[in-house]
Design a protein around this motif. Structure first.
Motif, PDB file in Angstrom:
ATOM      1  N   LEU A 182       0.331  -1.282   0.038  1.00 33.21           N
ATOM      2  CA  LEU A 182       0.210   0.331  -0.289  1.00 33.21           C
ATOM      3  C   LEU A 182       0.835   1.097   0.085  1.00 33.21           C
ATOM      4  CD1 LEU A 182      -2.292  -0.967   2.640  1.00 33.21           C
ATOM      5  CD2 LEU A 182      -3.495  -0.810   0.070  1.00 33.21           C
ATOM      6  N   GLN A 183       2.192   0.985   0.402  1.00 32.17           N
ATOM      7  CA  GLN A 183       2.680   2.474   0.770  1.00 32.17           C
ATOM      8  C   GLN A 183       3.226   2.749  -0.549  1.00 32.17           C
ATOM      9  OE1 GLN A 183       6.043   2.383   3.838  1.00 32.17           O
ATOM     10  NE2 GLN A 183       4.048   0.642   5.015  1.00 32.17           N
ATOM     11  N   GLN A 184       3.988   1.767  -1.697  1.00 37.70           N
ATOM     12  CA  GLN A 184       4.499   2.255  -2.521  1.00 37.70           C
ATOM     13  C   GLN A 184       3.498   2.441  -3.522  1.00 37.70           C
ATOM     14  OE1 GLN A 184       3.870  -0.003  -5.767  1.00 37.70           O
ATOM     15  NE2 GLN A 184       5.893   1.483  -6.519  1.00 37.70           N
ATOM     16  N   ARG A 185       2.212   2.015  -3.070  1.00 39.79           N
ATOM     17  CA  ARG A 185       1.010   2.559  -4.044  1.00 39.79           C
ATOM     18  C   ARG A 185       1.081   3.972  -4.809  1.00 39.79           C
ATOM     19  NH1 ARG A 185      -2.282  -0.531  -6.964  1.00 39.79           N
ATOM     20  NH2 ARG A 185      -4.437   0.430  -6.094  1.00 39.79           N
ATOM     21  N   ALA A 186       0.919   4.599  -2.756  1.00 37.09           N
ATOM     22  CA  ALA A 186       0.627   5.925  -2.809  1.00 37.09           C
ATOM     23  C   ALA A 186       2.285   6.622  -3.338  1.00 37.09           C
ATOM     24  CB  ALA A 186       0.825   5.848  -1.602  1.00 37.09           C
ATOM     25  N   ALA A 187       3.514   6.095  -3.482  1.00 36.56           N
ATOM     26  CA  ALA A 187       4.659   6.568  -3.042  1.00 36.56           C
ATOM     27  C   ALA A 187       4.842   6.854  -4.650  1.00 36.56           C
ATOM     28  CB  ALA A 187       5.868   6.145  -2.357  1.00 36.56           C
ATOM     29  N   SER A 188       5.108   6.073  -5.559  1.00 34.05           N
ATOM     30  CA  SER A 188       4.552   6.397  -6.794  1.00 34.05           C
ATOM     31  C   SER A 188       4.023   7.605  -7.214  1.00 34.05           C
ATOM     32  CB  SER A 188       4.655   5.119  -7.419  1.00 34.05           C
ATOM     33  OG  SER A 188       2.459   4.292  -7.239  1.00 34.05           O
ATOM     34  N   GLU A 190      19.092   1.827  -7.662  1.00 34.37           N
ATOM     35  CA  GLU A 190      19.459   3.353  -6.591  1.00 34.37           C
ATOM     36  C   GLU A 190      17.790   2.815  -5.337  1.00 34.37           C
ATOM     37  OE1 GLU A 190      18.996   8.055  -5.972  1.00 34.37           O
ATOM     38  OE2 GLU A 190      17.469   7.231  -8.232  1.00 34.37           O
ATOM     39  N   ALA A 191      16.560   2.232  -6.009  1.00 33.14           N
ATOM     40  CA  ALA A 191      15.958   1.994  -5.591  1.00 33.14           C
ATOM     41  C   ALA A 191      16.348   0.865  -4.544  1.00 33.14           C
ATOM     42  CB  ALA A 191      14.627   1.494  -5.415  1.00 33.14           C
ATOM     43  N   ALA A 192      17.669  -0.326  -5.169  1.00 27.24           N
ATOM     44  CA  ALA A 192      17.677  -1.245  -4.417  1.00 27.24           C
ATOM     45  C   ALA A 192      18.717  -1.258  -3.673  1.00 27.24           C
ATOM     46  CB  ALA A 192      18.782  -2.829  -5.602  1.00 27.24           C
ATOM     47  N   LEU A 193      19.604  -0.229  -3.161  1.00 25.54           N
ATOM     48  CA  LEU A 193      20.375  -0.084  -3.118  1.00 25.54           C
ATOM     49  C   LEU A 193      19.630   0.528  -0.937  1.00 25.54           C
ATOM     50  CD1 LEU A 193      23.500   1.049  -4.096  1.00 25.54           C
ATOM     51  CD2 LEU A 193      22.614  -0.899  -3.288  1.00 25.54           C
ATOM     52  N   LEU A 194      18.909   1.403  -1.651  1.00 26.89           N
ATOM     53  CA  LEU A 194      18.067   2.362  -0.473  1.00 26.89           C
ATOM     54  C   LEU A 194      17.124   1.681   0.230  1.00 26.89           C
ATOM     55  CD1 LEU A 194      16.735   5.493  -2.243  1.00 26.89           C
ATOM     56  CD2 LEU A 194      18.839   5.151  -0.880  1.00 26.89           C
ATOM     57  N   SER A 220      11.596   6.832   0.122  1.00 22.96           N
ATOM     58  CA  SER A 220      11.979   7.045  -1.104  1.00 22.96           C
ATOM     59  C   SER A 220      12.859   5.853  -2.338  1.00 22.96           C
ATOM     60  CB  SER A 220      13.325   7.918  -1.098  1.00 22.96           C
ATOM     61  OG  SER A 220      12.977   9.076  -0.296  1.00 22.96           O
ATOM     62  N   ALA A 221      12.594   4.984  -1.902  1.00 19.86           N
ATOM     63  CA  ALA A 221      12.791   3.701  -2.754  1.00 19.86           C
ATOM     64  C   ALA A 221      11.599   2.640  -3.515  1.00 19.86           C
ATOM     65  CB  ALA A 221      13.736   2.697  -2.132  1.00 19.86           C
ATOM     66  N   PHE A 222      10.704   3.168  -2.722  1.00 20.30           N
ATOM     67  CA  PHE A 222       9.575   2.649  -3.847  1.00 20.30           C
ATOM     68  C   PHE A 222       9.327   3.709  -4.568  1.00 20.30           C
ATOM     69  CE2 PHE A 222       8.038   0.851   0.193  1.00 20.30           C
ATOM     70  CZ  PHE A 222       8.582  -0.218   0.317  1.00 20.30           C
ATOM     71  N   GLU A 223       8.917   5.350  -3.685  1.00 17.98           N
ATOM     72  CA  GLU A 223       9.084   5.974  -4.819  1.00 17.98           C
ATOM     73  C   GLU A 223       9.840   6.144  -6.552  1.00 17.98           C
ATOM     74  OE1 GLU A 223       8.393  11.811  -5.198  1.00 17.98           O
ATOM     75  OE2 GLU A 223      10.699   9.944  -4.105  1.00 17.98           O
ATOM     76  N   MET A 224      10.793   5.384  -6.692  1.00 14.14           N
ATOM     77  CA  MET A 224      11.782   5.824  -7.543  1.00 14.14           C
ATOM     78  C   MET A 224      11.855   5.215  -8.323  1.00 14.14           C
ATOM     79  SD  MET A 224      13.462   8.818  -7.534  1.00 14.14           S
ATOM     80  CE  MET A 224      14.730   8.223  -9.005  1.00 14.14           C
ATOM     81  N   ALA A 225      11.533   3.810  -7.692  1.00  9.98           N
ATOM     82  CA  ALA A 225      11.377   2.157  -9.281  1.00  9.98           C
ATOM     83  C   ALA A 225      10.488   1.122  -8.433  1.00  9.98           C
ATOM     84  CB  ALA A 225      12.465   1.635  -8.581  1.00  9.98           C
ATOM     85  N   PRO A 226       9.514   0.315  -9.482  1.00  7.61           N
ATOM     86  CA  PRO A 226       8.567  -0.312  -8.546  1.00  7.61           C
ATOM     87  C   PRO A 226       8.875  -1.113  -8.068  1.00  7.61           C
ATOM     88  CG  PRO A 226       9.290  -0.591 -11.318  1.00  7.61           C
ATOM     89  CD  PRO A 226      10.320  -0.374 -10.327  1.00  7.61           C
ATOM     90  N   LEU A 227       7.802  -1.779  -7.090  1.00 14.21           N
ATOM     91  CA  LEU A 227       8.572  -2.949  -5.378  1.00 14.21           C
ATOM     92  C   LEU A 227       9.293  -3.919  -5.549  1.00 14.21           C
ATOM     93  CD1 LEU A 227       7.020  -1.776  -2.749  1.00 14.21           C
ATOM     94  CD2 LEU A 227       6.031  -4.355  -3.332  1.00 14.21           C
ATOM     95  N   ARG A 228       9.970  -4.278  -7.192  1.00 10.79           N
ATOM     96  CA  ARG A 228       9.846  -5.758  -7.077  1.00 10.79           C
ATOM     97  C   ARG A 228      11.953  -5.171  -7.225  1.00 10.79           C
ATOM     98  NH1 ARG A 228       7.964  -4.748 -12.152  1.00 10.79           N
ATOM     99  NH2 ARG A 228       6.470  -5.905 -11.968  1.00 10.79           N
ATOM    100  N   MET A 229      12.028  -3.767  -7.607  1.00  6.75           N
ATOM    101  CA  MET A 229      13.397  -3.365  -7.399  1.00  6.75           C
ATOM    102  C   MET A 229      14.215  -3.535  -5.553  1.00  6.75           C
ATOM    103  SD  MET A 229      14.365  -3.309 -10.347  1.00  6.75           S
ATOM    104  CE  MET A 229      13.263  -4.318 -10.737  1.00  6.75           C
ATOM    105  N   GLY A 267       4.533   0.778 -10.364  1.00  9.22           N
ATOM    106  CA  GLY A 267       4.883   1.279  -9.721  1.00  9.22           C
ATOM    107  C   GLY A 267       5.108   2.418 -11.119  1.00  9.22           C
ATOM    108  N   THR A 268       5.419   4.165 -11.213  1.00 13.33           N
ATOM    109  CA  THR A 268       4.885   4.913 -12.245  1.00 13.33           C
ATOM    110  C   THR A 268       6.549   5.168 -12.807  1.00 13.33           C
ATOM    111  OG1 THR A 268       4.555   6.349 -11.293  1.00 13.33           O
ATOM    112  CG2 THR A 268       2.952   5.276 -12.713  1.00 13.33           C
TER     113      THR A 268
END
Length: 295
Positions: free
Chosen positions: A20-26, A159-163, A215-224, A282-283
């Protein structure tokens, strides 16, 4: 059994909350990346608030589990949060699991079971002195900082993976301090807890970890990001548990081999599930509005 149920309950809440957080952060502005303004933007989104409420519930259940069991036992259980994230994502996307999905489920479940059975995590060991305590704590926190700095130089997926990896390390540290807080309350009471630095460290680590995760959720899909987050947290927690909290594992050659195999299976299972097409895409193609990111 109580620790097992609390750990799995925590994993369920965390998994649902992350989706749910990733859907919003995207949908948040990329100009707020790695800024606390991002959290101010997200609090206006109902699905993010629900996701945070579930995450907090998961952390509370995890804290209760840590009060009754060793961190080396609780952390592998909470790593199963990805199973529940997959369950909700599959419901939202309609994607079948397929061989990769079922393989990830089997590896994650077998890895958690294998590690717990082989390691037989238990407490009762002597806690480390201040030097070793701060050495282990500093190494894990320093690694999280280095990963965050390195992430800024990578493409969005890296970036998302490292975060996510950095946030997982901080959450592992947070769990270790939560365990210490519970011990302080049991031994000396609430007044002593409020006079100690550990509860404020728990809050600081939780807030910083949340910023990295969003920030990670915002930058890339959840799978990243979710695979690295889910894999790093139990490993950091186990390192802290054995490193300075007095947790004990079996260290015979056979037990060590099975423990290493179990951890490897957990990581591989997490990666397979985290990269499954059912995970929210994500987007990631958005650009900041009115701002250009500087690398």
């Amino acid at each position: 059994m109580a620790v097992f149920l609390l750990g799995v309950g925590a994993a369920c809440c965390l998994g649902f909350g992350f989706v749910l957080q990733q859907r919003a952060a995207s949908r948040a502005p990329l100009a707020d990346f790695l800024s606390f303004r991002l959290l101010l933007d997200l609090i206006h989104m109902p699905d993010w608030l629900l996701g945070v409420a579930l995450m907090v519930a998961g952390q509370v259940l995890g804290a209760i589990a840590l009060g009754y069991g060793e961190i080396s036992l609780v952390e592998p259980l909470t790593a199963t949060n990805l199973l529940f994230a997959m369950l909700l994502s599959r419901r939202l996307t309609g994607q079948p699991l397929g061989w990769n999905g079922w393989g990830g489920v089997a590896l994650l479940a077998a890895g958690v079971t294998g590690f717990i059975v082989a390691g037989r995590p238990r407490g009762g060991g002597a806690e480390a002195g201040a030097l070793r305590h701060w050495l282990v704590f500093g190494i894990v926190a320093g690694l999280a900082l280095l990963l965050t700095l390195k992430a800024r130089r990578l493409p969005r997926s890296g970036e998302a993976a490292l975060l996510g990896l950095a946030a997982g390390l901080l959450y592992g540290l947070q769990d270790s301090l939560t365990r210490v807080c519970g011990q302080i309350v049991q031994d000396h009471g609430i007044a002593q807890l409020l006079a100690s630095w550990q509860p404020y460290g728990v809050g600081a680590l939780g807030l910083t970890g949340m910023l990295l995760v969003q920030s990670a959720f915002e930058m890339a899909p959840l799978r990243m990001s979710l695979p690295s987050l889910t894999a790093a947290q139990p490993i950091a927690g186990i390192v802290c548990g054995v490193g300075f909290l007095g947790d004990r594992l079996r260290f015979t050659p056979g037990a060590l081999a099975w423990e290493a195999t179990g951890l490897l299976a957990i990581v591989v299972g997490v990666v397979l599930l985290g990269r499954h097409p059912a995970m929210p895409a994500g987007t990631a193609g958005r650009e900041p509005v009115g701002a250009t990111r500087v690398r």
